[in-house]
Design a protein around this motif. Structure first.
Motif, PDB file in Angstrom:
ATOM      1  N   ASP A 126     -13.962   5.074  -4.192  1.00 20.36           N
ATOM      2  CA  ASP A 126     -13.135   3.854  -4.143  1.00 20.36           C
ATOM      3  C   ASP A 126     -11.685   4.289  -4.134  1.00 20.36           C
ATOM      4  N   GLU A 127     -10.867   3.610  -3.336  1.00 15.76           N
ATOM      5  CA  GLU A 127      -9.442   3.930  -3.306  1.00 15.76           C
ATOM      6  C   GLU A 127      -8.659   3.100  -4.315  1.00 15.76           C
ATOM      7  N   THR A 128      -9.195   1.960  -4.669  1.00 15.26           N
ATOM      8  CA  THR A 128      -8.522   1.088  -5.635  1.00 15.26           C
ATOM      9  C   THR A 128      -9.522   0.747  -6.723  1.00 15.26           C
ATOM     10  N   ILE A 129      -9.116   1.014  -7.947  1.00 18.58           N
ATOM     11  CA  ILE A 129      -9.984   0.707  -9.093  1.00 18.58           C
ATOM     12  C   ILE A 129      -9.148   0.059 -10.182  1.00 18.58           C
ATOM     13  N   CYS A 130      -9.821  -0.506 -11.137  1.00 22.25           N
ATOM     14  CA  CYS A 130      -9.148  -1.101 -12.297  1.00 22.25           C
ATOM     15  C   CYS A 130      -9.021  -0.040 -13.373  1.00 22.25           C
ATOM     16  N   SER A 131      -8.035  -0.203 -14.237  1.00 24.52           N
ATOM     17  CA  SER A 131      -7.850   0.755 -15.320  1.00 24.52           C
ATOM     18  C   SER A 131      -9.110   0.838 -16.150  1.00 24.52           C
ATOM     19  N   MET A 136      -6.880  16.628 -10.916  1.00 23.21           N
ATOM     20  CA  MET A 136      -6.687  15.172 -10.924  1.00 23.21           C
ATOM     21  C   MET A 136      -5.394  14.875 -11.655  1.00 23.21           C
ATOM     22  N   ILE A 137      -4.322  14.730 -10.918  1.00 21.19           N
ATOM     23  CA  ILE A 137      -3.004  14.498 -11.494  1.00 21.19           C
ATOM     24  C   ILE A 137      -2.920  13.055 -11.979  1.00 21.19           C
ATOM     25  N   GLY A 138      -2.524  12.891 -13.193  1.00 21.18           N
ATOM     26  CA  GLY A 138      -2.376  11.557 -13.777  1.00 21.18           C
ATOM     27  C   GLY A 138      -3.681  11.012 -14.335  1.00 21.18           C
ATOM     28  N   SER A 139      -4.730  11.798 -14.398  1.00 22.35           N
ATOM     29  CA  SER A 139      -5.999  11.316 -14.950  1.00 22.35           C
ATOM     30  C   SER A 139      -6.275  12.059 -16.254  1.00 22.35           C
ATOM     31  N   ASP A 140      -7.295  11.629 -16.944  1.00 24.96           N
ATOM     32  CA  ASP A 140      -7.697  12.292 -18.173  1.00 24.96           C
ATOM     33  C   ASP A 140      -8.601  13.488 -17.882  1.00 24.96           C
TER      34      ASP A 140
END
Length: 183
Positions: A150-155, A177-181
């Protein structure tokens, strides 16, 4: 009646055999390098004649390989590597010369763009020749082809990444994964 002589006594310094009674000796072998004399005593009805040929045979060293005579390498497209001569000699000739930094040196840089097989001829005085082969497989660079679930997901939601390139050219994959946990 023999016009050339009735008997022959060859002395073949440094050779095997070192003596012969043949009119024309053959298969005379020299294992060690050096310069050797040959002499012959010809006996005939008029007496004997002796002929000494000084420095008749010059035995030069054979370039004996000190490394494998067939070497294989795998490189990535655009990479280069140094090809090291498998023996020491006076002259070096590489075939073919495409993709090499020089074709008459012992250790050229190789930068082939396709799979190549090089042959190295190593000689001493252009007479005694050893050959070695170098097989270089050029692997294409892996392509960064991937697809997100998916290119767009919810937080708070997650995505999956699927690599779509050819995995046979990969030794490992590391995702960042930059900006991810996820690291």
């Amino acid at each position: 009646f023999n016009f050339l002589g009735d008997s022959f006594e060859w002395t073949l310094e440094g050779a095997t055999p070192s003596f012969s009674t043949e009119m024309s000796p053959s298969n005379i072998c020299y294992e060690e390098e050096g310069i050797f004399d040959i002499s012959v005593i010809i006996s005939h009805c008029g007496g004997t004649d002796t002929l000494v040929i000084q420095n008749a045979v010059n035995v030069i060293p054979f370039p004996n390989p000190f490394d494998e005579t067939v070497q294989s390498y795998t490189i990535s497209e655009g990479d280069q590597l140094t090809l090291n001569a498998c023996a020491e000699g006076e002259e070096y000739r590489w075939f073919p010369s495409e993709g090499l930094s020089c074709n008459d040196c012992p250790n050229p840089m190789a930068n082939p763009i396709v799979d190549m097989e090089y042959t190295l001829e190593i000689s001493n005085g252009g007479i005694c020749v050893s050959e070695c082969r170098y097989i270089i497989n050029v692997q294409p660079l892996p392509e960064a082809i991937f697809e997100l679930s998916d290119e767009t997901i919810c937080s708070g939601e997650c995505v999956s990444v699927e690599y779509l390139g050819d995995p046979s050219n990969l030794t490992f994959i590391q995702w960042e994964m930059i900006g991810s946990d996820i690291g």
